[in-house]
Design a protein around this motif. Structure first.
Motif, mmCIF file in Angstrom:
data_model
loop_
_atom_site.group_PDB
_atom_site.id
_atom_site.type_symbol
_atom_site.label_atom_id
_atom_site.label_comp_id
_atom_site.label_asym_id
_atom_site.label_seq_id
_atom_site.Cartn_x
_atom_site.Cartn_y
_atom_site.Cartn_z
ATOM 1 N N VAL A 113 7.210 -23.047 66.119
ATOM 2 C CA VAL A 113 8.077 -24.382 65.992
ATOM 3 C C VAL A 113 10.290 -24.340 66.856
ATOM 4 O O VAL A 113 10.081 -22.661 66.981
ATOM 5 N N GLY A 114 10.166 -25.494 67.265
ATOM 6 C CA GLY A 114 11.873 -24.668 67.998
ATOM 7 C C GLY A 114 12.214 -26.365 67.407
ATOM 8 O O GLY A 114 12.866 -26.524 65.919
ATOM 9 N N PRO A 115 13.590 -25.936 68.072
ATOM 10 C CA PRO A 115 14.486 -26.570 67.192
ATOM 11 C C PRO A 115 14.356 -28.373 67.159
ATOM 12 O O PRO A 115 15.317 -28.713 66.321
ATOM 13 N N THR A 116 13.302 -28.769 67.647
ATOM 14 C CA THR A 116 13.252 -30.462 67.808
ATOM 15 C C THR A 116 12.060 -30.424 66.896
ATOM 16 O O THR A 116 11.998 -31.948 66.954
ATOM 17 N N GLY A 117 11.058 -29.209 66.838
ATOM 18 C CA GLY A 117 10.587 -29.973 65.644
ATOM 19 C C GLY A 117 8.836 -29.080 65.941
ATOM 20 O O GLY A 117 9.248 -27.676 66.358
ATOM 21 N N LYS A 118 7.877 -28.709 64.963
ATOM 22 C CA LYS A 118 6.884 -27.799 64.775
ATOM 23 C C LYS A 118 5.590 -28.494 66.037
ATOM 24 O O LYS A 118 5.105 -29.892 65.317
ATOM 25 N N VAL A 119 4.941 -27.707 65.977
ATOM 26 C CA VAL A 119 3.575 -27.993 66.342
ATOM 27 C C VAL A 119 2.416 -26.966 65.775
ATOM 28 O O VAL A 119 2.692 -25.569 65.690
ATOM 29 N N GLU A 120 0.876 -27.362 65.101
ATOM 30 C CA GLU A 120 0.801 -26.538 64.431
ATOM 31 C C GLU A 120 -0.845 -26.154 64.750
ATOM 32 O O GLU A 120 -1.741 -28.088 64.803
ATOM 33 N N CYS A 121 -1.938 -25.597 64.697
ATOM 34 C CA CYS A 121 -3.083 -26.689 64.523
ATOM 35 C C CYS A 121 -4.135 -25.228 63.898
ATOM 36 O O CYS A 121 -3.769 -24.662 63.746
ATOM 37 N N PHE A 122 -5.035 -25.682 63.686
ATOM 38 C CA PHE A 122 -5.826 -25.025 62.613
ATOM 39 C C PHE A 122 -7.488 -25.161 62.989
ATOM 40 O O PHE A 122 -7.983 -26.124 64.126
ATOM 41 N N VAL A 123 -8.313 -24.405 62.450
ATOM 42 C CA VAL A 123 -9.057 -24.417 63.932
ATOM 43 C C VAL A 123 -10.129 -23.604 62.642
ATOM 44 O O VAL A 123 -9.803 -22.758 61.621
ATOM 45 N N PRO A 124 -11.031 -24.055 62.085
ATOM 46 C CA PRO A 124 -12.898 -23.197 61.384
ATOM 47 C C PRO A 124 -13.181 -22.646 61.640
ATOM 48 O O PRO A 124 -13.459 -21.708 63.132
ATOM 49 N N GLY A 125 -13.984 -21.649 60.758
ATOM 50 C CA GLY A 125 -14.811 -20.377 61.235
ATOM 51 C C GLY A 125 -16.116 -20.995 61.911
ATOM 52 O O GLY A 125 -16.515 -22.451 61.956
ATOM 53 N N PRO A 126 -17.011 -20.050 62.004
ATOM 54 C CA PRO A 126 -18.108 -20.019 62.619
ATOM 55 C C PRO A 126 -19.266 -20.863 61.640
ATOM 56 O O PRO A 126 -19.081 -20.910 60.905
ATOM 57 N N GLY A 127 -19.183 -22.424 62.301
ATOM 58 C CA GLY A 127 -20.390 -23.660 61.586
ATOM 59 C C GLY A 127 -21.429 -22.720 60.909
ATOM 60 O O GLY A 127 -21.929 -23.667 60.278
ATOM 61 N N ARG A 128 -21.919 -21.359 61.056
ATOM 62 C CA ARG A 128 -23.210 -21.366 60.675
ATOM 63 C C ARG A 128 -22.679 -20.765 59.466
ATOM 64 O O ARG A 128 -23.670 -20.258 58.495
#
Length: 382
Positions: A263-278
């Protein structure tokens, strides 16, 4: 260093258990690259490794790998507590370009030793921080560094809700004395990401953690496992930025394993990462696709972007393709066509933060990282 140019790159592997075999599957995807020597003391792991590396020869010792004329570079993927001693042995025998699995080491005395080794080691050392190279994390990093949607970053939050430590040869990963502790063994990745995203150095760290659930019913000659299974860690940075880690290692029912918010003063960036597919349950259909969400403050309106991983790279390991992309870049370094992106200094900085967090969790006190035994400044000159 000796450059192989466009010629084949030949790896020697030291330690080839679960993670080493992930490296083998990814090295096999690289053009003009092969594994020629493998030293792995466990017979079963040796057999599995040789089945993944066509043409590789088993070695009877580390020395046999390092001194073989058909080896151009090395990968250390042995248990954590072997890394420092093996690096020292390599430095004496035949320094070669080296990819060193995380954590670089497990104790303050080893940090001091590797600082001195790093100053005289004549070849590149790359510490394997795979999380930097997960496509959704790399995409988030690019957004953070260009500041287009966030402005100057002020807050970082990393959440990992995952499965317990897996079983490894000899169960070495059940004890702090061999791993460095969970906040070193597992969380060095996240401390490295914090430094990478902030481009700053930590000045203070506070951790609250314990063993609440995992492995308490397991018993070994050395006793009951003492590795932490959940934690909160807060880090203040020299730049004024703040970061927080939330770790839970009994939460593998989550849709996403890692969630990172910046988060910064002009916005937010997020990422979402799944666990191992197996590990994704078949009855739920296809595994989740990684994504990045950009949320400006003005005009409001989150924008969600899927960041799919190449299926071949995804199938080659448990780290969302990152091991492949890391080897691509390390391969370029060995050929004399690239630069080290995760240095020994980076690896040791993450270890110092992890060790300080372990002490904070034990004592209940915040740890000053600007002076004393955990000061990051001791790494200057690497």
């Amino acid at each position: 260093m000796n450059s192989t140019g466009n010629q084949a790159v030949r790896y020697g592997i030291i330690g080839c258990g679960m993670m080493g075999q992930e490296h083998l599957r990814n090295i096999a995807l690289l053009a003009q690259t092969s594994v020629t020597r493998i030293f792995e003391p466990d017979p079963h792991m040796t057999e599995l490794s040789l089945s993944l590396a066509s043409g590789a020869q088993p070695a009877s010792s580390l020395e046999d790998v390092v001194t073989s004329e058909d080896v151009d570079c090395l990968l250390i993927a042995s248990p954590n507590f072997r890394h420092a001693e093996q690096l020292n042995a390599i430095a004496k025998l035949r320094p070669l370009p080296l990819l060193l699995e995380k954590p670089a080491c497990t104790s303050l005395s080893e940090v001091q030793n590797l600082i001195q080794l790093g100053k005289r080691y004549p070849q590149p050392i790359w510490v394997a921080m795979e999380y930097r190279y997960m496509p959704p994390v790399a995409s988030l990093s690019a957004e953070v560094h260009n500041q287009l949607h966030t402005g100057p970053v002020k807050m970082i939050s990393i959440r990992e809700h995952r499965f317990p430590f897996l079983t490894k040869v000899g169960d070495w990963n059940r004890f702090n004395r061999y791993t460095g502790g969970t906040l070193v063994e597992k969380c060095c990745h996240f401390f490295d990401l914090m430094r990478h995203l902030t481009r700053s150095e930590p000045i203070r760290i506070y951790a609250s953690a314990s063993v609440a659930h995992n492995h308490l019913d397991e018993h070994y000659p050395e006793g009951t496992p003492d590795i932490l299974d959940h934690a909160y860690v807060v880090v203040d940075f020299q730049s004024g930025q703040r970061a927080m880690l939330e770790l839970c290692m009994f939460a593998e029912g989550s849709r996403y394993q890692e969630e990172i918010s910046v988060v910064g003063p002009t916005g937010k960036v997020e990422c979402f990462v799944p666990g191992p597919g197996r590990f994704w349950p078949e009855h739920l259909g296809a595994a989740p696709v990684p994504k990045v969400i950009i949320s400006p403050r003005n005009p409001k309106g989150p924008r969600e972007l899927e960041v799919p991983v190449d299926p071949v790279a995804l199938a080659a390991g448990d780290h969302n393709g990152s091991t492949f992309y890391q080897h691509q870049k390390f391969n370029a370094v060995v050929r004399g066509q690239g630069m080290v992106e995760v240095s020994l200094r980076d690896g040791l900085a993450a270890v110092l933060m992890g060790l300080a967090a372990q002490e904070s969790a034990q004592t209940g006190m915040s740890i000053d990282l600007t002076q004393g035994k955990y000061a990051w400044s001791q790494l200057d000159g690497l």
